[in-house]
Design an enzyme around this catalytic site. Structure first.
Site, short mmCIF file in Angstrom:
data_model
loop_
_atom_site.label_atom_id
_atom_site.label_comp_id
_atom_site.label_asym_id
_atom_site.label_seq_id
_atom_site.Cartn_x
_atom_site.Cartn_y
_atom_site.Cartn_z
N GLN A 1 0.83 -1.21 0.00
CA GLN A 1 0.00 0.00 0.00
C GLN A 1 0.86 1.26 0.00
O GLN A 1 0.56 2.23 -0.71
CB GLN A 1 -0.93 0.02 1.22
N HIS B 1 -6.62 0.08 7.18
CA HIS B 1 -7.34 -1.07 7.74
C HIS B 1 -7.57 -0.75 9.22
O HIS B 1 -6.71 -0.14 9.86
CB HIS B 1 -6.49 -2.34 7.56
N GLY C 1 -1.90 -3.07 -3.37
CA GLY C 1 -1.20 -1.84 -3.70
C GLY C 1 -0.83 -1.69 -5.17
O GLY C 1 -0.98 -0.61 -5.74
N GLU D 1 -9.10 -28.87 -13.26
CA GLU D 1 -10.51 -28.84 -12.85
C GLU D 1 -10.74 -28.03 -11.58
O GLU D 1 -11.72 -27.29 -11.48
CB GLU D 1 -11.04 -30.27 -12.63
N GLU E 1 -9.44 -23.56 -13.34
CA GLU E 1 -10.74 -23.05 -13.80
C GLU E 1 -11.42 -22.12 -12.79
O GLU E 1 -12.37 -21.43 -13.14
CB GLU E 1 -11.68 -24.22 -14.13
N SER F 1 -22.40 -24.89 -18.91
CA SER F 1 -23.40 -25.78 -19.51
C SER F 1 -24.57 -25.99 -18.53
O SER F 1 -24.40 -25.79 -17.32
CB SER F 1 -22.77 -27.13 -19.83
P1 NDP Z 1 3.56 -4.57 3.46
O1 NDP Z 1 3.97 -5.75 4.25
O2 NDP Z 1 3.49 -4.68 1.98
O3 NDP Z 1 4.53 -3.34 3.78
C1 NDP Z 1 4.84 -3.02 5.09
C2 NDP Z 1 5.85 -1.89 5.16
O4 NDP Z 1 6.15 -1.63 6.52
C3 NDP Z 1 7.18 -2.22 4.48
O5 NDP Z 1 7.67 -1.04 3.91
C4 NDP Z 1 8.04 -2.67 5.66
O6 NDP Z 1 9.41 -2.46 5.46
C5 NDP Z 1 7.56 -1.77 6.75
N1 NDP Z 1 7.79 -2.35 8.08
C6 NDP Z 1 7.55 -3.62 8.47
N2 NDP Z 1 7.84 -3.80 9.76
C7 NDP Z 1 8.31 -2.61 10.21
C8 NDP Z 1 8.77 -2.15 11.45
N3 NDP Z 1 8.82 -2.96 12.52
N4 NDP Z 1 9.18 -0.85 11.55
C9 NDP Z 1 9.14 -0.04 10.48
N5 NDP Z 1 8.70 -0.41 9.26
C10 NDP Z 1 8.29 -1.68 9.13
O7 NDP Z 1 2.16 -4.08 4.09
P2 NDP Z 1 0.80 -3.73 3.30
O8 NDP Z 1 1.01 -2.59 2.40
O9 NDP Z 1 0.20 -4.99 2.77
O10 NDP Z 1 -0.14 -3.29 4.54
C11 NDP Z 1 -0.10 -2.00 5.08
C12 NDP Z 1 -1.48 -1.66 5.62
O11 NDP Z 1 -2.40 -1.63 4.54
C13 NDP Z 1 -2.04 -2.68 6.62
O12 NDP Z 1 -2.79 -1.99 7.57
C14 NDP Z 1 -2.93 -3.54 5.75
O13 NDP Z 1 -3.98 -4.16 6.47
C15 NDP Z 1 -3.51 -2.48 4.82
N6 NDP Z 1 -4.04 -2.98 3.56
C16 NDP Z 1 -3.31 -3.82 2.76
C17 NDP Z 1 -3.81 -4.26 1.54
C18 NDP Z 1 -3.01 -5.11 0.62
O14 NDP Z 1 -3.55 -5.49 -0.40
N7 NDP Z 1 -1.75 -5.43 0.87
C19 NDP Z 1 -5.16 -3.86 1.11
C20 NDP Z 1 -5.80 -2.88 1.96
C21 NDP Z 1 -5.26 -2.51 3.15
P3 NDP Z 1 10.43 -3.67 5.18
O15 NDP Z 1 10.36 -3.90 3.72
O16 NDP Z 1 11.75 -3.15 5.64
O17 NDP Z 1 9.93 -4.84 6.00
#
Ligand code: NDP
Ligand code: MG
Length: 332
Positions: free
Chosen positions: A30, A110, A136, A229, A233, A254
Site C-alpha cells: 500500500q 485497515h 497496492g 478442474e 478453472e 453448460s
Molecule cells: P507490506 O507488508 O506490503 O509493507 C509493510 C511496510 O512496513 C514495508 O515497507 C516494511 O518495510 C515496513 N515495516 C515492516 N515492519 C516494520 C517495522 N517494525 N518498523 C518499520 N517499518 C516496518 O504491508 P501492506 O502494504 O500490505 O499493509 C499496510 C497496511 O495496509 C495494513 O494496515 C494492511 O492491512 C492495509 N491494507 C493492505 C492491503 C493489501 O492489499 N496489501 C489492502 C488494503 C489494506 P520492510 O520492507 O523493511 O519490511
C-alpha cells in the site's frame, strides 16, 4: 434494502490537502502506491522506510529520500500508517505517539489496530481510514491508467471538524473516487475484512480447492487433470461471477454444470458450515482471533510458519508450479 451512498470525483476537494505534509509510513504494497499517487496528485509527501530491504531500495529508485518513522512523523501534518498490522501498536508507542503534531490527522488503510485497541490515539487527532479495496500494485496501476480502485472511508475521531471531507480528499488523491467511495466504520471494515478473508477469500477458497484436488487424486485420477478442474478453472469462473454475478456465470456454463451446482453445492456448504461461519464471526468480534494473531507474533509465529511450510509442500503446489511454468501468458 436501503442503498448505501457512494461518493465520486465531485464529492471530494483536493484543495483540503494543499499545504499539508503527508507522511506515508512504510513503502510496501500500500505504501508505495499511496505515496506515488499522492505525489502525482500534486501533494507534499514524505516517505518513512527503514533501510536494509527491497522496499528501501525501491523507494530510492522511485526518487524518494526515505527517513525514519520518528523523523517523518515530526515533520508531518498527516500520518498514514501503512505498516503491517501486527507491528503498528509497537511503532505507535515508540515512534509515532511521542512525535506526532497536536491536531494532526492519523490515518489507516485497515481498522485492526483501532478496533482492537492496539492504538489509542489522543483526542486532539483526527482519526480516519482510507482503505482501498485492492492490493497496492493495482492502486498504483489503475491510478496511472486514470482508473481507480474503490475505497472505504471511516471516521473514528473528528477532532477538527473536517475529518470526513479529509478522508474523501485523500481517497480522491489516490484515485479512489474514480472507482467509488463508500463510508463505513472502523469496526465494520475490520470485522467484515477479517471475515471475508478467513471464510471466503483465503481460508475457505484454499481448503475448497485443495480438498477437491486431493479427492480426485486419491481416487486415482491424473493430478494434472485434477489441477485444471479444481484450481485453474477457478479464475475463469470467478471472472464471470465478478463481471455479472451468479446469473452471468450460469448462462455461460453448460446446463449440466448448472444442474450439478444445484444438486451438490449445498452438500458442500451445509448448515453446519454456516454455523461454523457464525462462530468464526464471533471469534473476530470478541477479539479472540486478533489476540491469537498478536500472541502468535510475540512468540515468533510458530503455528503460522509451520502451516505456511505445510501448504508449500502440498502436491497441488508442485503440480501447479510445473504446469504454470509452461503457461507463459500467466507471467505477464
Ligand atoms: P507490506 O507488508 O506490503 O509493507 C509493510 C511496510 O512496513 C514495508 O515497507 C516494511 O518495510 C515496513 N515495516 C515492516 N515492519 C516494520 C517495522 N517494525 N518498523 C518499520 N517499518 C516496518 O504491508 P501492506 O502494504 O500490505 O499493509 C499496510 C497496511 O495496509 C495494513 O494496515 C494492511 O492491512 C492495509 N491494507 C493492505 C492491503 C493489501 O492489499 N496489501 C489492502 C488494503 C489494506 P520492510 O520492507 O523493511 O519490511
Ligand atoms: Mg481484506
Amino acid at each position: 434494502m436501503a442503498e448505501a451512498k457512494m461518493y465520486y470525483e465531485n464529492d471530494a476537494d483536493l484543495n483540503l490537502l494543499e499545504n499539508r505534509t503527508i507522511a506515508v509510513l512504510g513503502y510496501g504494497s500500500q505504501g508505495h502506491a499511496h505515496a506515488l499517487n499522492l505525489k502525482d496528485s500534486g501533494l507534499n509527501v514524505i516517505v518513512a522506510q527503514r533501510p536494509g530491504g527491497n522496499n528501501y531500495n525501491k523507494a530510492i529508485e522511485d526518487g524518494w529520500k526515505p527517513v525514519s518513522v520518528a523523523e517523518a512523523v515530526k515533520q508531518a501534518d498527516w500520518v498514514n500508517i501503512l505498516l503491517p498490522d501486527e507491528v503498528q501498536g509497537k511503532v505507535w508507542q515508540e515512534d509515532i505517539k511521542p512525535n506526532i503534531k497536536k491536531g494532526a490527522v492519523l490515518s489507516f488503510a485497515h481498522g485492526f489496530n483501532i478496533r482492537f485497541k492496539q492504538i489509542i490515539p489522543t483526542s486532539d487527532l483526527d482519526v480516519i481510514m482510507i482503505a482501498p479495496k485492492g492490493p497496492g500494485h493495482l492502486v498504483r496501476r489503475q491510478y496511472e491508467e486514470n482508473k481507480g480502485v474503490p475505497c472505504l472511508i471511516a471516521v473514528e475521531q473528528n477532532a477538527n471538524g473536517k475529518a470526513k471531507d479529509l478522508a474523501l480528499a485523500y481517497a480522491k488523491a489516490i484515485g479512489g473516487t474514480i472507482g467509488g467511495v463508500l463510508e463505513t466504520t472502523f469496526a465494520e471494515e475490520t470485522e467484515t475484512d477479517l471475515f471475508g478473508e478467513q471464510v471466503v477469500l483465503c481460508g475457505g477458497l484454499v481448503e475448497l480447492i485443495n480438498s477437491g484436488f486431493e479427492t480426485l487424486v486419491e481416487a486415482g485420477y491424473q493430478p494434472e487433470i485434477a489441477y485444471f478442474e479444481c484450481l485453474h478453472e477457478v479464475k475463469l469462473i470467478v471472472d464471470l461471477i465478478f463481471e455479472g454475478g451468479f446469473s452471468k456465470m450460469n448462462c455461460s456454463i453448460s446446463d449440466t454444470a448448472e444442474y450439478g451446482e444445484y444438486v451438490s453445492g449445498k452438500r458442500i456448504i451445509t448448515e453446519d458450515t454456516r454455523k461454523e461461519m457464525k462462530k468464526i464471526l464471533d471469534d473476530i468480534r470478541s477479539g479472540k482471533f486478533a489476540n491469537g494473531w498478536l500472541k502468535e507474533n510475540k512468540d515468533s509465529r510458530p503455528f503460522f510458519n509451520k502451516e505456511r511450510k505445510e501448504v508449500s509442500k502440498r502436491t497441488i503446489e508442485k503440480v501447479g508450479a510445473r504446469l504454470r511454468s509452461k503457461m507463459l501468458w500467466i507471467k505477464k
